[in-house]
Design a protein around this motif. Structure first.
Motif, PDB file in Angstrom:
ATOM      1  N   GLY A  42      41.232  39.419  29.087  1.00 44.78           N
ATOM      2  CA  GLY A  42      42.558  39.559  28.525  1.00 44.78           C
ATOM      3  C   GLY A  42      43.102  40.971  28.666  1.00 44.78           C
ATOM      4  N   LYS A  43      44.349  41.148  28.262  1.00 44.86           N
ATOM      5  CA  LYS A  43      44.989  42.458  28.359  1.00 44.86           C
ATOM      6  C   LYS A  43      44.255  43.497  27.523  1.00 44.86           C
ATOM      7  CE  LYS A  43      49.640  40.602  29.166  1.00 44.86           C
ATOM      8  NZ  LYS A  43      51.024  40.487  28.643  1.00 44.86           N
ATOM      9  N   ALA A  44      43.744  43.094  26.358  1.00 44.26           N
ATOM     10  CA  ALA A  44      43.071  44.053  25.477  1.00 44.26           C
ATOM     11  C   ALA A  44      41.831  44.632  26.136  1.00 44.26           C
ATOM     12  CB  ALA A  44      42.705  43.380  24.154  1.00 44.26           C
ATOM     13  N   SER A  45      41.065  43.810  26.826  1.00 42.86           N
ATOM     14  CA  SER A  45      39.859  44.303  27.498  1.00 42.86           C
ATOM     15  C   SER A  45      40.213  45.199  28.681  1.00 42.86           C
ATOM     16  CB  SER A  45      38.996  43.133  27.965  1.00 42.86           C
ATOM     17  OG  SER A  45      38.457  42.446  26.863  1.00 42.86           O
ATOM     18  N   LEU A  46      41.239  44.819  29.429  1.00 42.66           N
ATOM     19  CA  LEU A  46      41.666  45.647  30.551  1.00 42.66           C
ATOM     20  C   LEU A  46      42.204  46.987  30.059  1.00 42.66           C
ATOM     21  CD1 LEU A  46      42.117  45.819  33.622  1.00 42.66           C
ATOM     22  CD2 LEU A  46      44.395  44.859  33.245  1.00 42.66           C
ATOM     23  N   ALA A  47      42.996  46.956  28.990  1.00 39.08           N
ATOM     24  CA  ALA A  47      43.528  48.198  28.428  1.00 39.08           C
ATOM     25  C   ALA A  47      42.405  49.078  27.901  1.00 39.08           C
ATOM     26  CB  ALA A  47      44.518  47.874  27.314  1.00 39.08           C
ATOM     27  N   ALA A  48      41.349  48.470  27.370  1.00 36.15           N
ATOM     28  CA  ALA A  48      40.211  49.235  26.863  1.00 36.15           C
ATOM     29  C   ALA A  48      39.507  49.981  27.989  1.00 36.15           C
ATOM     30  CB  ALA A  48      39.232  48.302  26.153  1.00 36.15           C
ATOM     31  N   VAL A  49      39.416  49.365  29.146  1.00 38.97           N
ATOM     32  CA  VAL A  49      38.792  50.026  30.298  1.00 38.97           C
ATOM     33  C   VAL A  49      39.702  51.127  30.834  1.00 38.97           C
ATOM     34  CG1 VAL A  49      38.034  49.693  32.683  1.00 38.97           C
ATOM     35  CG2 VAL A  49      37.402  48.026  30.917  1.00 38.97           C
ATOM     36  N   ALA A  50      40.996  50.854  30.877  1.00 37.70           N
ATOM     37  CA  ALA A  50      41.944  51.847  31.387  1.00 37.70           C
ATOM     38  C   ALA A  50      42.062  53.047  30.449  1.00 37.70           C
ATOM     39  CB  ALA A  50      43.311  51.202  31.587  1.00 37.70           C
ATOM     40  N   ASP A 107      48.623  45.677  37.503  1.00 35.67           N
ATOM     41  CA  ASP A 107      49.554  46.712  37.952  1.00 35.67           C
ATOM     42  C   ASP A 107      50.266  47.382  36.782  1.00 35.67           C
ATOM     43  OD1 ASP A 107      48.886  46.319  40.567  1.00 35.67           O
ATOM     44  OD2 ASP A 107      50.669  45.167  41.094  1.00 35.67           O
ATOM     45  N   ARG A 108      50.488  46.634  35.707  1.00 34.49           N
ATOM     46  CA  ARG A 108      51.170  47.206  34.536  1.00 34.49           C
ATOM     47  C   ARG A 108      50.221  47.984  33.635  1.00 34.49           C
ATOM     48  NH1 ARG A 108      55.080  42.164  32.535  1.00 34.49           N
ATOM     49  NH2 ARG A 108      56.628  42.343  34.205  1.00 34.49           N
ATOM     50  N   VAL A 109      49.030  47.439  33.419  1.00 35.75           N
ATOM     51  CA  VAL A 109      48.112  48.012  32.428  1.00 35.75           C
ATOM     52  C   VAL A 109      47.213  49.076  33.038  1.00 35.75           C
ATOM     53  CG1 VAL A 109      46.240  47.463  30.818  1.00 35.75           C
ATOM     54  CG2 VAL A 109      48.158  45.886  31.080  1.00 35.75           C
ATOM     55  N   ALA A 110      46.828  48.911  34.290  1.00 32.73           N
ATOM     56  CA  ALA A 110      45.861  49.819  34.901  1.00 32.73           C
ATOM     57  C   ALA A 110      46.396  50.405  36.201  1.00 32.73           C
ATOM     58  CB  ALA A 110      44.553  49.065  35.155  1.00 32.73           C
ATOM     59  N   SER A 111      47.638  50.819  36.182  1.00 30.07           N
ATOM     60  CA  SER A 111      48.267  51.303  37.409  1.00 30.07           C
ATOM     61  C   SER A 111      47.985  52.780  37.677  1.00 30.07           C
ATOM     62  CB  SER A 111      49.783  51.085  37.345  1.00 30.07           C
ATOM     63  OG  SER A 111      50.336  51.769  36.229  1.00 30.07           O
ATOM     64  N   GLY A 112      47.657  53.536  36.620  1.00 26.47           N
ATOM     65  CA  GLY A 112      47.445  54.968  36.789  1.00 26.47           C
ATOM     66  C   GLY A 112      46.021  55.284  37.213  1.00 26.47           C
ATOM     67  N   SER A 113      45.656  56.556  37.028  1.00 28.24           N
ATOM     68  CA  SER A 113      44.300  56.995  37.345  1.00 28.24           C
ATOM     69  C   SER A 113      43.332  56.379  36.342  1.00 28.24           C
ATOM     70  CB  SER A 113      44.225  58.516  37.287  1.00 28.24           C
ATOM     71  OG  SER A 113      42.911  58.957  37.543  1.00 28.24           O
ATOM     72  N   LEU A 114      42.289  55.751  36.843  1.00 23.92           N
ATOM     73  CA  LEU A 114      41.334  55.064  35.988  1.00 23.92           C
ATOM     74  C   LEU A 114      40.097  55.928  35.740  1.00 23.92           C
ATOM     75  CD1 LEU A 114      41.603  51.534  37.627  1.00 23.92           C
ATOM     76  CD2 LEU A 114      42.481  52.230  35.389  1.00 23.92           C
ATOM     77  N   PRO A 115      39.422  55.734  34.624  1.00 25.29           N
ATOM     78  CA  PRO A 115      38.243  56.541  34.292  1.00 25.29           C
ATOM     79  C   PRO A 115      37.187  56.496  35.394  1.00 25.29           C
ATOM     80  CG  PRO A 115      38.886  55.213  32.408  1.00 25.29           C
ATOM     81  CD  PRO A 115      39.717  54.743  33.568  1.00 25.29           C
ATOM     82  N   GLN A 116      36.601  57.640  35.659  1.00 24.77           N
ATOM     83  CA  GLN A 116      35.504  57.772  36.619  1.00 24.77           C
ATOM     84  C   GLN A 116      35.851  57.264  38.011  1.00 24.77           C
ATOM     85  OE1 GLN A 116      31.662  56.548  35.088  1.00 24.77           O
ATOM     86  NE2 GLN A 116      32.248  57.039  32.996  1.00 24.77           N
ATOM     87  N   TYR A 158      39.937  46.791  41.190  1.00 19.77           N
ATOM     88  CA  TYR A 158      39.014  45.654  41.153  1.00 19.77           C
ATOM     89  C   TYR A 158      37.801  45.980  40.272  1.00 19.77           C
ATOM     90  CZ  TYR A 158      36.030  41.789  42.583  1.00 19.77           C
ATOM     91  OH  TYR A 158      35.232  40.668  42.571  1.00 19.77           O
ATOM     92  N   GLN A 159      37.272  47.186  40.372  1.00 17.51           N
ATOM     93  CA  GLN A 159      36.155  47.577  39.508  1.00 17.51           C
ATOM     94  C   GLN A 159      36.565  47.566  38.039  1.00 17.51           C
ATOM     95  OE1 GLN A 159      35.313  51.365  41.377  1.00 17.51           O
ATOM     96  NE2 GLN A 159      33.500  50.550  42.427  1.00 17.51           N
ATOM     97  N   ALA A 160      37.812  47.936  37.765  1.00  6.91           N
ATOM     98  CA  ALA A 160      38.303  47.869  36.388  1.00  6.91           C
ATOM     99  C   ALA A 160      38.307  46.425  35.896  1.00  6.91           C
ATOM    100  CB  ALA A 160      39.705  48.463  36.303  1.00  6.91           C
ATOM    101  N   CYS A 161      38.639  45.496  36.783  1.00  2.00           N
ATOM    102  CA  CYS A 161      38.593  44.077  36.425  1.00  2.00           C
ATOM    103  C   CYS A 161      37.157  43.638  36.139  1.00  2.00           C
ATOM    104  CB  CYS A 161      39.179  43.225  37.550  1.00  2.00           C
ATOM    105  SG  CYS A 161      40.951  43.442  37.813  1.00  2.00           S
ATOM    106  N   VAL A 162      36.220  44.098  36.949  1.00  2.00           N
ATOM    107  CA  VAL A 162      34.814  43.745  36.742  1.00  2.00           C
ATOM    108  C   VAL A 162      34.350  44.243  35.372  1.00  2.00           C
ATOM    109  CG1 VAL A 162      32.449  44.106  37.548  1.00  2.00           C
ATOM    110  CG2 VAL A 162      34.288  43.752  39.215  1.00  2.00           C
ATOM    111  N   LEU A 163      34.621  45.512  35.063  1.00  2.00           N
ATOM    112  CA  LEU A 163      34.187  46.061  33.775  1.00  2.00           C
ATOM    113  C   LEU A 163      34.936  45.405  32.620  1.00  2.00           C
ATOM    114  CD1 LEU A 163      32.365  47.929  32.266  1.00  2.00           C
ATOM    115  CD2 LEU A 163      33.991  49.805  32.655  1.00  2.00           C
TER     116      LEU A 163
END
Length: 351
Positions: free
Chosen positions: A293-301, A198-207, A212-217
Motif C-alpha cells: 500500500g501507499k503507507a508502506s511505500l511512503a515508509a520506504v521513501a 511516481d508520486r510517492v517515491a519520485s525523488g531521491s530514495l534512501p541508500q 523497483y527496489q523500493a517496491c521490493v522493500l
C-alpha cells in the motif's frame, strides 16, 4: 427510421434470396424481425466472450430466447457493417427486444461491471483468485498477463530489469467488466502502481534504492507491519541493516519462500533454500513478496531516523524495537512470556 431500416433489410434479404423478395420471404422477415412471441419469464444475462463472431453470438441469443432467428441477426450485423464493433461482456436482455435492438445493445457495450477490492499484502496468485471468483478474468490468464515481459517493459520502461509482475498489482477497489481481457486488467493494475510510485517515491530514495527496489522493500514492510504508524520504523530497521551489510532476516520473506503459509515458523523453516530467504541471503529479495500500500511505500521513501536494528512482535499487533542483539533477545523472551500469559488467560475464560 425504422421503416427505412426495414426496407434496407428487405433489400439485402432479396439479394441473398436471389434477386427478389417473394411473399413467403417477406412474411418470414416480418415474423422473425419481431421480438419473441413469448417474452422471457425473467431477464437473462448473455455473455459475449472476446473474439466471438456474429454466428456464435446469434446462436447464443437464439438459444436463450432473446431473438427468433440467428440467421437474421447475422444478416443485419453484416448489412450494417458492425461485426467488428460488437462488444464483449455480459449483457442483460428481457426477450422483448427486436434483433436490431439486441444489436444496438451489443454495440453500446452495456456490459455488466463488477467492483473488485484488492487488499494490501497479497501475492499475485491470491489476486488472480479474487479476480476469477468475481468473474473478471480466469486466474491463469491474469497470471500470464501480469508476468508478460512486453507489458512490464511498456509500463516500467525506465525502471531497468523487472523480472515479473509479483507485487505490482496495486491494492485498490477497481471496476471491471465481467469477462474482461486479461491484458487490460493487468495493465490497469500495473499502470496504477506506476502512477503511485511516481508520486510517492519520485525523488531521491534512501541508500540509492531504485524505484523497483523500493517496491521490493515496501512489500516486505507491508507483510511485517500491521500498524501504519510503525511502518516508517520497520523500514528504518531494514535500511539500517542493509547499510551495515546485515541480512534482513525477515520472517515474511521466509513465509513467501515456503510452499504454504504457517502460523509460526520453525528453525528448520529459516533454513529453507530460496533466493527469498533473507535469513540466508544478503540484500533484498529478487522481487516483491506481495503487493504493497501507499503507507508502506511512503515508509520506504521517508523512513524514520533511528538506530534500531531489530524488532519483534509485542503480541498485541505492534512491535518492540531494539538497538542491540541483547535488547532484542530480552524483547523476544518478553514476547513469549506475554503469549503464554494470554493463552493461559484464554483457557481460563468461562465458556
Amino acid at each position: 427510421m425504422q421503416v427505412l431500416r426495414s426496407a434496407l433489410a428487405l433489400a439485402i434479404l432479396a439479394l441473398l434470396l436471389g434477386g427478389s423478395v417473394t411473399g413467403g420471404a417477406a412474411w418470414w422477415y416480418h415474423e422473425v424481425s419481431r421480438p419473441p412471441a413469448h417474452p422471457l419469464a425473467a431477464p437473462v444475462t448473455i455473455t459475449v466472450s472476446p473474439g466471438m463472431n456474429p454466428r456464435q453470438i446469434g446462436g447464443i441469443l437464439r438459444t436463450a430466447g432473446v431473438i427468433r432467428s440467428a440467421f437474421l441477426f447475422r444478416l443485419l450485423v453484416g448489412f450494417y457493417g458492425v461485426a467488428h464493433r460488437l462488444q464483449p461482456g455480459s449483457f442483460q436482455f428481457t426477450g422483448r427486444e427486436t434483433p436490431e435492438e439486441a444489436i444496438a445493445a451489443l454495440l453500446v457495450g452495456k456490459a455488466e461491471t463488477v467492483r473488485v477490492t484488492v487488499p494490501e499484502g497479497l501475492t499475485q496468485a491470491e489476486i488472480a483468485l479474487i479476480l476469477e471468483a468475481n468473474q473478471v478474468v480466469p486466474a491463469a490468464s491474469f497470471t500470464a498477463a501480469i508476468n508478460d515481459r512486453a507489458l512490464l517493459s511498456a509500463v516500467f520502461h525506465d525502471w531497468g530489469e523487472v523480472p515479473n509482475g509479483e507485487g505490482l498489482a496495486f491494492p485498490e477497489t477497481y471496476q471491471f467488466n465481467r469477462d474482461s481481457r486479461a491484458e487490460e486488467v493487468a495493465r490497469t493494475m500495473l499502470e496504477f502502481t506506476r502512477l503511485v510510485v511516481d508520486r510517492v517515491a519520485s525523488g531521491s530514495l534512501p541508500q540509492g534504492l531504485t524505484r523497483y527496489q523500493a517496491c521490493v522493500l515496501a512489500s516486505v514492510v507491508e507483510r511485517e507491519a500491521r500498524r501504519d504508524a510503525e511502518r516508517p520504523l520497520v523500514a528504518s530497521v531494514f535500511l539500517n541493516r542493509l547499510s551495515r551489510g546485515m541480512r534482513l532476516e525477515s520472517c515474511a520473506t521466509v513465509q513467501y519462500a515456503l510452499p504454504e503459509q504457517k502460523d509460526r515458523l520453525t528453525y528448520d523453516d529459516l533454513k529453507v533454500e530460496s533466493p527469498f530467504n533473507t535469513y540466508l541471503r544478503a540484500g533484498l529479495p529478487p522481487t516483491p513478496i506481495a503487493n504493497f500500500g501507499k503507507a508502506s511505500l511512503a515508509a520506504v521513501a521517508s523512513p524514520s531516523v533511528s538506530d534500531f536494528l531489530y524488532f519483534v512482535s509485542d503480541d498485541a499487533g505492534g512491535h518492540r524495537f531494539s538497538r542491540t542483539l541483547a535488547e532484542h533477545e530480552r524483547s523476544r523472551r518478553q514476547f513469549f512470556r506475554d503469549r503464554r500469559q494470554r493463552k493461559l488467560h484464554e483457557t481460563r475464560k468461562p465458556r
